[in-house]
Write a protein that holds these residues in place. Sequence first.
Motif, PDB file in Angstrom:
ATOM      1  N   GLY A  58      28.084  39.536  40.750  1.00  0.00           N
ATOM      2  CA  GLY A  58      29.123  39.399  39.735  1.00  0.00           C
ATOM      3  C   GLY A  58      29.291  40.658  38.910  1.00  0.00           C
ATOM      4  N   VAL A  59      28.188  41.281  38.540  1.00  0.00           N
ATOM      5  CA  VAL A  59      28.249  42.538  37.781  1.00  0.00           C
ATOM      6  C   VAL A  59      28.959  43.612  38.605  1.00  0.00           C
ATOM      7  N   ALA A  60      28.599  43.720  39.878  1.00  0.00           N
ATOM      8  CA  ALA A  60      29.233  44.719  40.748  1.00  0.00           C
ATOM      9  C   ALA A  60      30.728  44.446  40.884  1.00  0.00           C
ATOM     10  N   SER A  61      31.089  43.170  41.015  1.00  0.00           N
ATOM     11  CA  SER A  61      32.499  42.798  41.152  1.00  0.00           C
ATOM     12  C   SER A  61      33.288  43.136  39.892  1.00  0.00           C
ATOM     13  N   GLU A  62      32.740  42.827  38.724  1.00  0.00           N
ATOM     14  CA  GLU A  62      33.440  43.128  37.479  1.00  0.00           C
ATOM     15  C   GLU A  62      33.548  44.631  37.257  1.00  0.00           C
ATOM     16  N   ASN A  63      32.546  45.378  37.687  1.00  0.00           N
ATOM     17  CA  ASN A  63      32.643  46.841  37.625  1.00  0.00           C
ATOM     18  C   ASN A  63      33.802  47.342  38.464  1.00  0.00           C
ATOM     19  N   ALA A  64      33.932  46.769  39.666  1.00  0.00           N
ATOM     20  CA  ALA A  64      35.015  47.175  40.558  1.00  0.00           C
ATOM     21  C   ALA A  64      36.371  46.822  39.960  1.00  0.00           C
ATOM     22  N   PHE A  65      36.491  45.617  39.387  1.00  0.00           N
ATOM     23  CA  PHE A  65      37.752  45.213  38.761  1.00  0.00           C
ATOM     24  C   PHE A  65      38.077  46.104  37.563  1.00  0.00           C
ATOM     25  N   ASN A 202      42.126  42.150  38.690  1.00  0.00           N
ATOM     26  CA  ASN A 202      41.126  41.121  38.440  1.00  0.00           C
ATOM     27  C   ASN A 202      41.199  40.128  39.590  1.00  0.00           C
ATOM     28  N   ASP A 203      40.308  39.168  39.585  1.00  0.00           N
ATOM     29  CA  ASP A 203      40.271  38.189  40.661  1.00  0.00           C
ATOM     30  C   ASP A 203      41.578  37.389  40.690  1.00  0.00           C
ATOM     31  N   GLY A 204      42.394  37.637  41.709  1.00  0.00           N
ATOM     32  CA  GLY A 204      43.668  36.942  41.847  1.00  0.00           C
ATOM     33  C   GLY A 204      44.765  37.449  40.940  1.00  0.00           C
ATOM     34  N   VAL A 205      44.524  38.541  40.216  1.00  0.00           N
ATOM     35  CA  VAL A 205      45.521  39.091  39.291  1.00  0.00           C
ATOM     36  C   VAL A 205      46.017  40.435  39.828  1.00  0.00           C
ATOM     37  N   TYR A 206      47.327  40.521  40.022  1.00  0.00           N
ATOM     38  CA  TYR A 206      47.941  41.737  40.550  1.00  0.00           C
ATOM     39  C   TYR A 206      49.050  42.195  39.603  1.00  0.00           C
ATOM     40  N   LEU A 207      49.204  43.506  39.465  1.00  0.00           N
ATOM     41  CA  LEU A 207      50.318  44.078  38.724  1.00  0.00           C
ATOM     42  C   LEU A 207      51.211  44.822  39.708  1.00  0.00           C
ATOM     43  N   ALA A 208      52.515  44.681  39.530  1.00  0.00           N
ATOM     44  CA  ALA A 208      53.468  45.290  40.456  1.00  0.00           C
ATOM     45  C   ALA A 208      54.109  46.516  39.811  1.00  0.00           C
ATOM     46  N   LEU A 209      54.026  47.644  40.510  1.00  0.00           N
ATOM     47  CA  LEU A 209      54.723  48.852  40.079  1.00  0.00           C
ATOM     48  C   LEU A 209      56.083  48.846  40.769  1.00  0.00           C
ATOM     49  N   SER A 280      39.462  45.287  29.459  1.00  0.00           N
ATOM     50  CA  SER A 280      38.618  44.665  28.429  1.00  0.00           C
ATOM     51  C   SER A 280      37.974  43.383  28.935  1.00  0.00           C
ATOM     52  N   GLU A 281      38.767  42.568  29.643  1.00  0.00           N
ATOM     53  CA  GLU A 281      38.232  41.298  30.143  1.00  0.00           C
ATOM     54  C   GLU A 281      37.125  41.524  31.164  1.00  0.00           C
ATOM     55  N   ALA A 282      37.334  42.492  32.054  1.00  0.00           N
ATOM     56  CA  ALA A 282      36.299  42.787  33.050  1.00  0.00           C
ATOM     57  C   ALA A 282      35.043  43.323  32.376  1.00  0.00           C
ATOM     58  N   GLY A 283      35.227  44.157  31.344  1.00  0.00           N
ATOM     59  CA  GLY A 283      34.071  44.668  30.608  1.00  0.00           C
ATOM     60  C   GLY A 283      33.317  43.560  29.894  1.00  0.00           C
ATOM     61  N   ASP A 284      34.053  42.616  29.289  1.00  0.00           N
ATOM     62  CA  ASP A 284      33.408  41.497  28.608  1.00  0.00           C
ATOM     63  C   ASP A 284      32.653  40.608  29.595  1.00  0.00           C
ATOM     64  N   MET A 285      33.271  40.340  30.731  1.00  0.00           N
ATOM     65  CA  MET A 285      32.613  39.491  31.729  1.00  0.00           C
ATOM     66  C   MET A 285      31.365  40.181  32.285  1.00  0.00           C
ATOM     67  N   ARG A 286      31.461  41.480  32.524  1.00  0.00           N
ATOM     68  CA  ARG A 286      30.284  42.211  33.017  1.00  0.00           C
ATOM     69  C   ARG A 286      29.149  42.149  31.999  1.00  0.00           C
TER      70      ARG A 286
END
Length: 335
Positions: A58-65, A202-209, A280-286
């Motif tokens: 989980g820590v590795a995943s949140e780092n990647a996100f 994030n997990d299941g979250v995508y932003l479109a350019l 911020s959310e990924a940092g908090d979760m990590r």
Amino acid sequence: MNITGVPDLLSNQRFRNIESSLSRQLEAAGLELTTGQHADVNKAAGGDLRRLYVLEAGVASENAFKDAATRAGARLETALNSVEMIRNSTDGLAIDITAAVERGDTATAERVAASSRSTFGAAVQSLNTRYAGRSLFAGAEVNSPALPPSEDILTAAFASIAGAPDAATARGMLEDFFLSPTGGYEASMYQGDDATTRMQVNDGVYLALEPNALDIPFRQALFGLALSAAVVEGEIGTTAEERTTSLGAAAQALLDAQPGLLDISADLGGLTEQANTAVSEAGDMRLQLELNLSDILSVDPYEAASRLTGLQGALEAALTVQSMTRNLSFVRFIQ
């Protein structure tokens, strides 16, 4: 003369075992005091290492996100800055040309419009902006620039109006070149595609350019700049009236582009905020996952220091007793 019997041998072996055990415990205690973590991870986890593996994954995943969201935010912010450059430069030029045209001051309008070619070049350069080696305004075709060099576009655009019978016809032909779906800009100049680039943050979250160089506000801005440059460079308008009218049309095209450019900027600004929120959310979760890991693996430093001191005392006592008994013999014992 000392006589060493079987009991002495067994006693010595027992002392060696005790010394060895205490030494291992002392080494482990020292490691725990230094690292702040349990030396026996399996024991700390209650014999179930699966939870540790899940938390570490989980820590590795949140780092990647977090890294992905950081890159996405930087990419979006770079795109936003590029759009703002186009918007600000064309808005100012449009206002200055319009003011001169409304006064009927053709000479001033042409003097202001003299920068149109260089502004056109800067706008094309902005639409060819890359971040981390990837094009920002070429859709999913991230490996190629969105547009060819600005000089090539203007050469093709001016060639498309060659032989026009009058300024009004030339303006219409130039507008078709930039704005018509079958015009040269879309058919030959644009080198990207119209697919949207999606960035996972994030997990299941995508932003479109979504913006690309085919968007109408960009094309309106380029048309206005090209028309202004065509007037200044003698490609359109043989009389002062034709040049003034054409410069007014160029300024209007630039003004027409402003609301769309502003909308694109607002969209990119909103997406940038979403990316920053994802960071911020990924940092908090990590951090939460790391705290959960720490609850399992960490040791209280005061308890670790106390245990180390106790083991040092026990080892010293064992060595003292062993030294005292080493000189004892079976003969002295029975005397």
